[in-house]
Enzyme design. Structure first.
Site, mmCIF file in Angstrom:
data_model
loop_
_atom_site.group_PDB
_atom_site.id
_atom_site.type_symbol
_atom_site.label_atom_id
_atom_site.label_comp_id
_atom_site.label_asym_id
_atom_site.label_seq_id
_atom_site.Cartn_x
_atom_site.Cartn_y
_atom_site.Cartn_z
ATOM 1 N N ARG A 138 1.043 -1.197 0.041
ATOM 2 C CA ARG A 138 0.099 -0.097 0.088
ATOM 3 C C ARG A 138 0.923 1.278 0.043
ATOM 4 N NH1 ARG A 138 -3.862 -0.001 -2.337
ATOM 5 N NH2 ARG A 138 -4.801 1.892 -1.113
ATOM 6 N N CYS A 289 1.993 6.331 10.759
ATOM 7 C CA CYS A 289 1.144 7.451 10.245
ATOM 8 C C CYS A 289 0.281 8.373 11.507
ATOM 9 C CB CYS A 289 0.029 6.669 9.480
ATOM 10 S SG CYS A 289 -1.033 5.540 10.062
ATOM 11 N N ASN A 453 -4.222 8.136 6.316
ATOM 12 C CA ASN A 453 -3.201 7.186 6.848
ATOM 13 C C ASN A 453 -2.425 6.570 6.057
ATOM 14 O OD1 ASN A 453 -6.096 5.928 7.543
ATOM 15 N ND2 ASN A 453 -4.681 4.269 6.935
#
Length: 481
Positions: A138, A289, A453
């Site tokens: 991701r 994050c 995030n």
């Protein structure tokens, strides 16, 4: 002519002006490494409607809409100057000019405001700095998108390779597809082709070598023409100095971890402590994050009001380390189905504050709840301040911090009364203060901080990499300290 006709004519006029801005912004970026900003939002590669929406968004933080008729003259003035690599905020130029009473022309005022980026004072362009991504999940793919987007004139960061474990058939095709289309962040802005024969992904002309390896020790990056590169580890498999040192192979100069570092690995939150990185430091972490979301507003509040103690509760979107359906997991609760449950879990963000803000004496505690949304989280920061204040004072202060302070790239501000989590997908800030939810009573302040995030954090990672690479260019007009 009706009122509706007047509104439509006004819109068409502003469209025409925004359209005229696009080639100017593009040329400044490609030829001079100048990034044009509007309230710290980049206007590079933006459409006509995006430019107009960015101008309109100013009313959420500045109180009134900013018109393209106000900013265009400053953009035109920039084209007459001998600019070096820099970031120039035309919203700040327009607003500071409005309050200037010396009678200067737009051209004179602009030349003075960006003097540090011109003539003998300007920064000379640097050679491109090679970047390698270790892992392509991701965060890795979003960082890749940002690196490709920021390639600019080719004199900044240059993504040269991605290191992954070999998958099944058509591995590189499938990885390119995941880069091309994202269920949360949409389609890649540009073109992507695959050169299977040479194991390359070509994205907007950037040739990215896909290197297959099961361990860092298997790779000699110089064999691919890579030198003095910054390697970004997106796997989180190694988090201490010993483990991350495995990446210091031929061709790699520095290692940046996209997870909280352990032991003596520096945890860096850009905007807060990035300037403490030692030039010879080869291994560092961008923390988490959530740490990036809470530390900048915590610093801002501590600087102005003092903070005696605090607690952060993060309501966090689910992540890949949870299970889609109930199954075995090493953690007590994360084995339960992520899209079907709210899951109480731990967060290391509170303890990480001490690394990023060592001078903060306040005790900060924290906890986290994972919830069934795929992206965008909210941190609720409950602070006991060293002095009493009011809600209006805190909001005015944080609004100004988001507009003109050195933290303006980290802290955003919204007064939208109907904002929900999906509205912040794609935000490039570390966190966004929700004005409507803010609560202040005496010496107690509760801040609600939205954050993407995934993407917002990836932007913070890129800022750290730019800083250690020497391609983080100054912003003009200079932020108010």
């Amino acid at each position: 002519m009706t009122v509706n006709d007047d509104s439509f004519t006004n819109w068409k006029n502003r469209e025409e002006i925004a359209e005229s801005m696009i080639p100017i912004i593009g040329k400044l970026h490609r030829e001079r490494d100048v990034t044009v900003l509007l309230h710290s939002r980049s206007l590079v590669n933006k459409s006509v409607v995006s430019i107009l929406k960015t101008h309109r968004f100013a009313r959420q933080i500045a109180g009134e809409e900013l018109s393209v008729t106000e900013t265009l003259p400053f953009l035109q003035a920039l084209t007459t100057l001998d600019l070096g690599p820099s970031q120039i905020d035309i919203a700040m130029l327009a607003e500071t000019y409005r309050s200037d009473d010396r009678g200067l022309s737009v051209e004179e005022f602009t030349a003075e405001a960006v003097a540090g980026a011109t003539g003998d004072d300007k920064i000379e362009r640097r050679e491109p700095r090679d970047v390698v991504l270790y892992g392509f999940g991701r965060i890795g793919r979003l960082v890749a998108r940002l690196l490709i987007e920021k390639a600019g004139s080719g004199n900044g960061l240059r993504l040269r390779a991605v290191v992954v474990r070999q998958g099944g058939e058509q591995d590189i095709v499938k990885r390119a597809s995941l880069l091309r289309r994202d269920s949360i962040h949409g389609q890649f802005q540009g073109t992507i082709t695959v050169d299977e024969a040479n194991s390359k992904i070509i994205a907007n002309g950037n040739e990215i070598k896909v290197i297959y390896a099961n361990d860092p020790s298997e790779v000699d990056y110089t064999a691919y023409g890579i030198k003095d590169a910054i390697l970004i580890d997106n796997t989180g498999k190694w988090r201490d100095r010993e483990g991350l040192s495995k990446h210091l192979r031929p061709g790699i100069d520095k290692v940046v971890l996209t997870a909280p570092g352990k032991g003596d690995v520096p945890n860096v939150v850009h905007g807060v402590n990035h300037d403490t990185i030692k030039p010879d430091e080869q291994i560092l972490s961008c923390a988490s994050c959530t740490t990036n979301a809470i530390v900048p507003p915590l610093k801002a509040m501590a600087d102005e009001y003092g903070v005696l103690r605090g607690h952060v509760e993060t309501v966090h979107s689910f992540t890949n380390d949870q299970n889609l359906l109930d199954n075995y997991h090493n953690s007590d609760r994360r084995g339960r189905s992520a899209p079907l449950n709210m899951v109480i879990t731990e967060t290391g963000a509170a303890s990480a504050v001490a690394k990023a803000l060592p001078d903060l004496q306040a005790k900060i505690t924290g906890s986290s709840i994972r919830v069934p949304v795929p992206d965008v989280s909210i941190a609720i920061l409950n602070l006991q301040l060293a002095r009493e204040t009011s809600r209006e004072e805190v909001l005015d202060y944080l609004r100004n911090v988001s507009l003109t302070s050195p933290l303006m790239r980290q802290i955003d501000f919204t007064s939208a009364p109907d904002a929900v989590s999906n509205d912040f997908i794609g935000s490039r800030h570390a966190s966004i203060v929700d004005a409507g939810a803010t609560k202040v009573e005496g010496d107690n302040a509760i801040l609600y901080l939205w954050y993407d995030n995934e993407f917002g954090y990836s932007c913070q990672v890129i800022r750290v990499v730019q800083h250690v690479s020497g391609v983080e260019y100054p912003t003009y007009p200079a932020p108010v300290v």
